[in-house]
Design a protein around this motif. Structure first.
Motif, PDB file in Angstrom:
ATOM      1  N   LEU A  89       0.821  -1.206   0.000  1.00 57.64           N
ATOM      2  CA  LEU A  89       0.000   0.000   0.000  1.00 57.64           C
ATOM      3  C   LEU A  89       0.863   1.268   0.000  1.00 57.64           C
ATOM      4  O   LEU A  89       0.520   2.259  -0.650  1.00 57.64           O
ATOM      5  N   ASN A  90       1.987   1.229   0.696  1.00 52.89           N
ATOM      6  CA  ASN A  90       2.897   2.378   0.691  1.00 52.89           C
ATOM      7  C   ASN A  90       3.388   2.662  -0.720  1.00 52.89           C
ATOM      8  O   ASN A  90       3.423   3.816  -1.160  1.00 52.89           O
ATOM      9  N   ALA A  91       3.772   1.617  -1.437  1.00 56.01           N
ATOM     10  CA  ALA A  91       4.253   1.778  -2.813  1.00 56.01           C
ATOM     11  C   ALA A  91       3.142   2.276  -3.725  1.00 56.01           C
ATOM     12  O   ALA A  91       3.373   3.133  -4.590  1.00 56.01           O
ATOM     13  N   ALA A  92       1.932   1.764  -3.546  1.00 58.99           N
ATOM     14  CA  ALA A  92       0.817   2.163  -4.397  1.00 58.99           C
ATOM     15  C   ALA A  92       0.475   3.644  -4.213  1.00 58.99           C
ATOM     16  O   ALA A  92       0.309   4.382  -5.189  1.00 58.99           O
ATOM     17  N   VAL A  93       0.389   4.084  -2.973  1.00 57.22           N
ATOM     18  CA  VAL A  93       0.043   5.485  -2.696  1.00 57.22           C
ATOM     19  C   VAL A  93       1.174   6.416  -3.146  1.00 57.22           C
ATOM     20  O   VAL A  93       0.926   7.451  -3.767  1.00 57.22           O
ATOM     21  N   ALA A  94       2.417   6.040  -2.864  1.00 61.28           N
ATOM     22  CA  ALA A  94       3.553   6.868  -3.277  1.00 61.28           C
ATOM     23  C   ALA A  94       3.635   6.949  -4.797  1.00 61.28           C
ATOM     24  O   ALA A  94       3.899   8.018  -5.350  1.00 61.28           O
ATOM     25  N   THR A 124       4.658   0.642  -9.581  1.00 61.67           N
ATOM     26  CA  THR A 124       5.354   0.587  -8.293  1.00 61.67           C
ATOM     27  C   THR A 124       4.790  -0.511  -7.390  1.00 61.67           C
ATOM     28  O   THR A 124       5.538  -1.153  -6.658  1.00 61.67           O
ATOM     29  N   THR A 125       3.490  -0.740  -7.457  1.00 64.48           N
ATOM     30  CA  THR A 125       2.888  -1.812  -6.662  1.00 64.48           C
ATOM     31  C   THR A 125       3.372  -3.171  -7.147  1.00 64.48           C
ATOM     32  O   THR A 125       3.722  -4.040  -6.336  1.00 64.48           O
TER      33      THR A 125
END
Length: 137
Positions: A89-94, A124-125
């Motif tokens: 989720l961090n990668a998806a939002v970033a 990124t995800t």
């Protein structure tokens, strides 16, 4: 003296973000130095104007790539620290935020901003999923 490679989990997130930014900026400069001479030739530039064009292009690409990596890496790191979780989720939002910033900065319309947001977020995800260690079941 033997060098012991630290576990990735032990390296502070901020250090990884800074490292990623510098590496991607360097890659952008190298890309600019290899691609720009071709572009300069197509424009008919020779001599000092050609060298100037190549150096400006390499610097510009290095800056853009480094900025992109810096925004993504720093955002991902801060989300990881805030949420206290290291997951996709961090990668998806970033990725979504970085894509939106770059699309909006380039003057794209609303639909193109959404498209860039979805594209960068999905890339990124997928990268996060492919590089994350999962416990064996």
């Amino acid at each position: 003296m033997q060098f012991v490679k630290p576990d990735v989990e032990e390296i502070p997130c901020e250090s990884i973000a800074a490292d990623n930014t510098v590496r991607i900026a360097a890659a952008g400069i190298i890309w600019g130095l290899t691609a720009s001479p071709y572009d300069a030739g197509k424009l008919g530039l020779t001599g000092i104007p050609r060298v100037s064009y190549v150096l400006k292009s390499a610097g510009s690409l290095g800056w853009q790539c480094g900025l992109f990596a810096g925004i993504y890496s720093t955002t991902r790191c801060q989300l990881q620290n805030y949420r206290e979780k290291k997951d996709w989720l961090n990668a998806a939002v970033a990725g979504a935020l970085t894509g939106a910033i770059f699309a909006a900065k380039s003057g794209c319309s609303g639909m193109k901003v959404l498209g860039m947001t979805a594209l960068i977020s999905s890339i990124t995800t997928a990268t996060e999923f492919s590089t994350t260690k999962r416990p064996s079941e």
